[in-house]
Enzyme design. Structure first.
Site, PDB file in Angstrom:
ATOM      1  N   SER A   1     -11.253  -1.368  -0.843  1.00 16.81           N
ATOM      2  CA  SER A   1      -9.964  -1.260  -0.151  1.00 16.81           C
ATOM      3  C   SER A   1     -10.102  -1.525   1.334  1.00 16.81           C
ATOM      4  O   SER A   1      -9.167  -1.994   1.983  1.00 16.81           O
ATOM      5  CB  SER A   1      -9.377   0.150  -0.339  1.00 16.81           C
ATOM      6  OG  SER A   1      -8.841   0.318  -1.616  1.00 16.81           O
TER       7      SER A   1
ATOM      8  N   ASP B   1       0.842  -1.193   0.000  1.00 16.31           N
ATOM      9  CA  ASP B   1       0.000   0.000   0.000  1.00 16.31           C
ATOM     10  C   ASP B   1       0.879   1.246   0.000  1.00 16.31           C
ATOM     11  O   ASP B   1       2.010   1.212  -0.496  1.00 16.31           O
ATOM     12  CB  ASP B   1      -0.944  -0.035   1.208  1.00 16.31           C
ATOM     13  CG  ASP B   1      -2.301   0.581   0.901  1.00 16.31           C
ATOM     14  OD1 ASP B   1      -2.352   1.804   0.705  1.00 16.31           O
ATOM     15  OD2 ASP B   1      -3.306  -0.146   0.878  1.00 16.31           O
TER      16      ASP B   1
ATOM     17  N   HIS C   1      -3.866   6.003   3.128  1.00 17.10           N
ATOM     18  CA  HIS C   1      -4.588   4.785   2.749  1.00 17.10           C
ATOM     19  C   HIS C   1      -4.016   3.545   3.426  1.00 17.10           C
ATOM     20  O   HIS C   1      -4.749   2.739   4.012  1.00 17.10           O
ATOM     21  CB  HIS C   1      -4.543   4.639   1.229  1.00 17.10           C
ATOM     22  CG  HIS C   1      -5.454   3.607   0.662  1.00 17.10           C
ATOM     23  ND1 HIS C   1      -5.093   2.291   0.532  1.00 17.10           N
ATOM     24  CD2 HIS C   1      -6.705   3.696   0.164  1.00 17.10           C
ATOM     25  CE1 HIS C   1      -6.086   1.607  -0.023  1.00 17.10           C
ATOM     26  NE2 HIS C   1      -7.088   2.442  -0.258  1.00 17.10           N
TER      27      HIS C   1
END
Length: 505
Positions: free
Chosen positions: A433, A200, A242
């Protein structure tokens, strides 16, 4: 994932096919009854630097070295060599590099070559680097720490008279109750020997819920042209929160602060594959998957699709070569014991019946294109990857979630998920996600309960143990097709953390 349509064959790039693509033509359609995908030529003018992958016929040091000789003859510079999978990442300002490297391959070791993006790279200092050398020089300390019980989570001792205080954010974690993770961790919170690689944008290891959860020695930054960078700060987040949010869902500590992850007892590694502009190019993902294999991690989470194409087509030479390189990296890590979870995507699309794409390439001007069954969202549609759709707190399919009969393996919560954020905070995010890390956490619990299980057995178990969910009966929105045991919204069902730690078979 059980991708019956998935192929291991791929287009071999020759000067003829490259010339045909450059003129706007296609190569053979992926199936006799399907149209060719719309060509998207990647124009590489002389003097403009571009990034390529060169795939050799076999994965070996010898073939990689022979390919390197041809690469140099064609005015290419090796950025990263992965002999374990027969892939070389190259930068070149030679506009005809693809044709020239094939012509320079005097012994026929190069199988395919393709550009990995439609714009010039802004990173990746050219310089040869051997993955074999990386493996030989990796830290011995990291392996010792991995095997030390308890170093990944600070668990209070009952003998010391410490009272375990519930984390204040747990009350908002409907997602953990829905998949029964709150019950599972009272039985087995996961083993610190189990490592989840979070591919990520990096993990904020200073966050109070993550500070004890990340192994710095196993972490890496792959965004420097696809070269592994193990510097102390390289794998930390820079422009995106994220990866930190994803990490909290997987394994936020059970420490009386904030929230609790699905598997708070396991170890995480930050594998940074998202650059500062938000792109995950093939060479970054290749580095991430190979690194996970070299370090013998147990699980990876992949909450992204690989840029710049939402769907990588096997009948387009550049896309085919890059897709094959990623597939090899996934296979390599799987063979070394890593099981993978991946987000199904947020395009509200039926992946089993998808014929168009208007979002690619996303690093330059997107075009409206026809796609066919050889065009896949990677890594989620590759073999050996558990594909996860997103559901709401009412177990309805999230409005943004992709779906598809035979495409979705399991479903998990992905709407309004509370998790860790940068600067020691917590916040909500929505997306597939957010669904995928729930399944990565469940896979980590399965591996903790069954340390000898192979990736294939873990993958089968997470599907078998999922709670069956019938198709929605609502007439609004997309139609769900399939049976109770497997359908286009939920696959084999909603992932179940409690079964992961209690079911013995």
């Amino acid at each position: 994932m059980r991708n019956s349509h998935s192929r291991r064959a791929f287009a071999v790039v020759t000067a003829a096919t490259l010339a045909l693509t450059a003129l706007g033509g296609g190569v053979a359609a992926s199936a006799a009854d399907e149209p060719e995908s719309t060509p998207v030529p990647i124009v590489t003018p002389d003097g403009a630097l571009f990034s390529y992958v060169v795939n050799t016929e076999r994965a070996s040091v010898g073939q990689t070295l022979l390919a390197t000789t041809a690469i140099k003859r064609a005015d290419g510079v090796v950025v990263q060599s992965w002999p374990q999978i027969g892939v070389v990442v190259v930068h070149s300002a030679n506009g005809s590099f693809r044709e020239d490297v094939l012509a320079a391959d005097r012994v026929g070791v190069i199988e395919s070559v393709g550009a990995t993006r439609t714009v010039s790279p802004t990173e990746g200092t050219p310089g040869a680097q051997s993955a074999a050398g990386v493996q030989a020089n990796r830290s011995v300390t990291s392996q010792a720490q991995k095997e030390t019980p308890g170093d990944a989570v600070d668990e209070p001792s009952d003998d010391a008279g410490v009272t375990v205080v519930p984390d204040p954010g747990e009350a908002t974690q409907w997602d953990m109750s829905l998949i029964k993770a709150d019950q599972a961790i009272t039985i087995n919170p996961g083993s610190s020997d189990v490592v989840v690689g979070v591919l990520d944008s990096g993990i904020d290891a200073s966050h109070p819920d993550l500070a004890t959860q990340v192994d710095a020695d196993l972490s890496v930054n792959c965004t420097d042209g696809g070269k592994p960078d193990t510097s102390a700060t390289g794998w930390l987040p820079t422009t995106s929160d994220h990866g930190t949010h994803v990490a909290g869902t997987i394994a936020a500590a059970d420490n009386g602060l904030g929230i609790v992850g699905v598997a708070p007892g396991v170890t995480m590694a930050s594998v940074k594959v998202v650059n500062d502009d938000g792109f995950i190019y093939p060479e970054y993902a290749i580095c991430g998957f190979v690194w996970a294999g070299l370090e013998r991690m147990d699980v990876t989470n992949n909450s992204y699709y690989i840029d710049p194409f939402m769907y990588w087509c096997e009948d387009q030479p550049d896309q085919a070569a890059a897709k094959e390189a990623v597939r090899r990296a996934v296979d390599f890590s799987t063979k070394r014991g890593v099981v993978h979870a991946a987000a199904a995507g947020n395009a509200a699309t039926d992946l089993a019946n998808n014929t168009t794409d208007a979002a690619s390439p996303n690093d330059s001007a997107a075009v409206q294109r026809v796609i066919n069954s050889g065009c896949e969202d990677i890594p989620t549609e590759l073999d050996g990857v558990v594909t996860v759709s997103s559901i709401t707190s009412t177990t309805a399919l999230s409005s943004f979630s992709n779906r598809g009969l035979g495409k979705i393996d399991v479903a998990a919560p992905g709407s309004a998920i509370v998790s860790t954020e940068l600067n020691g905070t917590w916040d909500t995010k929505s997306g597939t996600s957010m669904a995928s890390p729930h399944v990565a956490g469940v896979l980590a619990l399965l591996k903790s309960a069954h340390p000898r299980w192979s990736p294939a057995k873990l993958e089968a178990a997470v599907r078998t143990q999922a709670d069956d969910h019938a198709c929605s009966t609502t007439t609004a929105g997309p139609v769900c097709v399939g049976e109770l045991a497997e359908n286009s919204f939920y696959g084999d069902g909603i992932t179940d953390a409690l079964d992961a730690v209690t079911v013995r078979r």
